[in-house]
Design an enzyme around this catalytic site. Structure first.
Site, PDB file in Angstrom:
ATOM      1  N   GLU A 113      -4.274 -50.040 -30.671  1.00 20.56           N
ATOM      2  CA  GLU A 113      -5.177 -49.022 -31.221  1.00 20.56           C
ATOM      3  C   GLU A 113      -4.924 -48.862 -32.717  1.00 20.56           C
ATOM      4  OE1 GLU A 113      -7.659 -47.273 -31.143  1.00 20.56           O
ATOM      5  OE2 GLU A 113      -8.014 -46.202 -29.278  1.00 20.56           O
ATOM      6  N   ASP A 117      -5.639 -39.890 -32.195  1.00 20.72           N
ATOM      7  CA  ASP A 117      -5.948 -38.615 -32.858  1.00 20.72           C
ATOM      8  C   ASP A 117      -5.816 -37.496 -31.822  1.00 20.72           C
ATOM      9  OD1 ASP A 117      -7.015 -36.781 -34.737  1.00 20.72           O
ATOM     10  OD2 ASP A 117      -9.062 -37.259 -34.192  1.00 20.72           O
ATOM     11  N   LYS A 145      -1.550 -39.114 -35.044  1.00 23.96           N
ATOM     12  CA  LYS A 145      -1.590 -37.756 -35.610  1.00 23.96           C
ATOM     13  C   LYS A 145      -0.974 -36.822 -34.573  1.00 23.96           C
ATOM     14  CE  LYS A 145      -6.056 -38.398 -37.971  1.00 23.96           C
ATOM     15  NZ  LYS A 145      -7.455 -37.921 -37.970  1.00 23.96           N
ATOM     16  N   VAL A 167      -8.488 -40.123 -42.071  1.00 19.74           N
ATOM     17  CA  VAL A 167      -8.075 -41.289 -42.854  1.00 19.74           C
ATOM     18  C   VAL A 167      -9.094 -42.420 -42.720  1.00 19.74           C
ATOM     19  CG1 VAL A 167      -5.587 -40.800 -42.866  1.00 19.74           C
ATOM     20  CG2 VAL A 167      -6.590 -42.046 -40.937  1.00 19.74           C
ATOM     21  N   ASP A 173     -12.858 -46.342 -40.242  1.00 17.78           N
ATOM     22  CA  ASP A 173     -14.095 -46.122 -40.988  1.00 17.78           C
ATOM     23  C   ASP A 173     -14.436 -44.645 -41.135  1.00 17.78           C
ATOM     24  OD1 ASP A 173     -14.755 -45.921 -38.108  1.00 17.78           O
ATOM     25  OD2 ASP A 173     -16.784 -45.573 -38.854  1.00 17.78           O
ATOM     26  N   ARG A 179     -13.914 -49.710 -43.881  1.00 23.00           N
ATOM     27  CA  ARG A 179     -13.035 -50.526 -43.023  1.00 23.00           C
ATOM     28  C   ARG A 179     -12.342 -51.636 -43.805  1.00 23.00           C
ATOM     29  NH1 ARG A 179     -14.137 -49.232 -37.638  1.00 23.00           N
ATOM     30  NH2 ARG A 179     -16.301 -48.779 -37.118  1.00 23.00           N
TER      31      ARG A 179
HETATM   32  P1  IMP Z   1      -9.054 -39.830 -30.268  1.00 22.09           P
HETATM   33  O1  IMP Z   1      -9.741 -40.105 -28.974  1.00 22.09           O
HETATM   34  O2  IMP Z   1      -9.391 -38.479 -30.813  1.00 22.09           O
HETATM   35  O3  IMP Z   1      -7.540 -40.023 -30.167  1.00 22.09           O
HETATM   36  O4  IMP Z   1      -9.569 -40.844 -31.346  1.00 22.09           O
HETATM   37  C1  IMP Z   1     -10.387 -41.890 -30.982  1.00 22.09           C
HETATM   38  C2  IMP Z   1     -10.897 -42.702 -32.119  1.00 22.09           C
HETATM   39  O5  IMP Z   1     -11.407 -41.861 -33.133  1.00 22.09           O
HETATM   40  C3  IMP Z   1      -9.908 -43.604 -32.812  1.00 22.09           C
HETATM   41  O6  IMP Z   1      -9.661 -44.790 -32.127  1.00 22.09           O
HETATM   42  C4  IMP Z   1     -10.628 -43.849 -34.112  1.00 22.09           C
HETATM   43  O7  IMP Z   1     -11.589 -44.872 -33.949  1.00 22.09           O
HETATM   44  C5  IMP Z   1     -11.319 -42.529 -34.356  1.00 22.09           C
HETATM   45  N1  IMP Z   1     -10.536 -41.704 -35.294  1.00 22.09           N
HETATM   46  C6  IMP Z   1      -9.661 -40.722 -35.010  1.00 22.09           C
HETATM   47  N2  IMP Z   1      -9.145 -40.199 -36.122  1.00 22.09           N
HETATM   48  C7  IMP Z   1      -9.706 -40.890 -37.141  1.00 22.09           C
HETATM   49  C8  IMP Z   1      -9.556 -40.836 -38.573  1.00 22.09           C
HETATM   50  O8  IMP Z   1      -8.770 -40.054 -39.144  1.00 22.09           O
HETATM   51  N3  IMP Z   1     -10.301 -41.723 -39.283  1.00 22.09           N
HETATM   52  C9  IMP Z   1     -11.149 -42.616 -38.711  1.00 22.09           C
HETATM   53  N4  IMP Z   1     -11.318 -42.711 -37.387  1.00 22.09           N
HETATM   54  C10 IMP Z   1     -10.606 -41.842 -36.619  1.00 22.09           C
HETATM   55 MG    MG Z   2     -10.712 -46.697 -32.703  1.00 20.29          MG
END
Ligand code: IMP
Ligand code: MG
Length: 188
Positions: A113, A117, A145, A167, A173, A179
């Site tokens: 991954e 987040d 994070k 970020v 992106d 990217r």
């Molecule tokens: P999560 O399910 O919230 O843990 O995050 C899923 C997806 O959100 C990640 O694999 C990223 O593609 C996108 N993502 C999360 N945080 C960021 C960020 O800070 N910048 C860009 N993409 C993010």
């Molecule tokens: Mg992703």
């Protein structure tokens, strides 16, 4: 023809994207050093296990491409798609896994991954893959994070723990932009 000798190391310290300002959080040198370390761990932990690397697209494309440059054991590489993000806020909407063609049963599997987040994505992917009864399952994420986590996620290998900020760069992106940036930038 433009200057083809310009170095990859001359990224600007700040960039503007969609009217937001971003500054460098992690340089490409720091990223590369970390990626070598992560590859060494896999070389050690998965020697003779012929693991499957499951790359979560799109964000992890670059991380995975650089990681495998330092992998010196036999691996198989597969690319999966799913998405849960638009703009700078998590939508909380998880889509199904697309693109998995190899049975995972009794295989050693490592999810790659770009970032964990909220952990919703990693949590769901983990559950879905675990249901296929792999011999082992691990998650390697370049970025984590910790303060944003909402789900229990076992990150087996973590590149960098970063603040709970948006970020961009190195595969990550902002509305499909950024990217290609060689460094990872944070939204100010
Ligand atoms: P999560 O399910 O919230 O843990 O995050 C899923 C997806 O959100 C990640 O694999 C990223 O593609 C996108 N993502 C999360 N945080 C960021 C960020 O800070 N910048 C860009 N993409 C993010
Ligand atoms: Mg992703």
């Amino acid at each position: 023809m433009s200057n083809t000798t310009s170095s990859l190391t001359t990224s600007p310290n700040t960039r503007i994207l969609n009217k937001k300002t971003f500054s460098v959080l992690l340089t490409q040198t720091e990223i590369e050093t970390k990626i070598r370390d992560l590859a060494s761990l896999l070389n050690h932990d998965y020697a003779d296990k012929n693991p499957i690397l499951l790359v979560i697209l799109n964000g992890a494309f670059r991380f995975s491409a650089d990681l495998v440059r330092y992998i010196n054991i036999d691996v198989e590489i597969q690319f999966l798609r799913l998405a849960s993000y638009q703009g700078t806020e998590s939508m909380g909407e998880i889509k199904q896994i697309l693109g998995l063609t190899t049975p995972l049963r009794d295989r050693h599997v490592i999810i790659l991954e770009d970032i964990v987040d909220t952990g919703l994505t990693a949590h769901q992917v983990w559950q879905d893959l675990q249901a296929q009864q792999p011999a082992s399952l691990a998650l390697m994420t370049l970025l984590l994070k910790p303060d944003a986590l909402q789900m229990p996620v076992e990150c087996t290998y973590i590149g960098f723990s970063i603040p709970n900020m948006f970020v961009v760069g190195y595969g990550l992106d902002f509305d499909q932009k950024g990217r290609e940036w060689n460094d990872i930038y944070v939204c100010l």
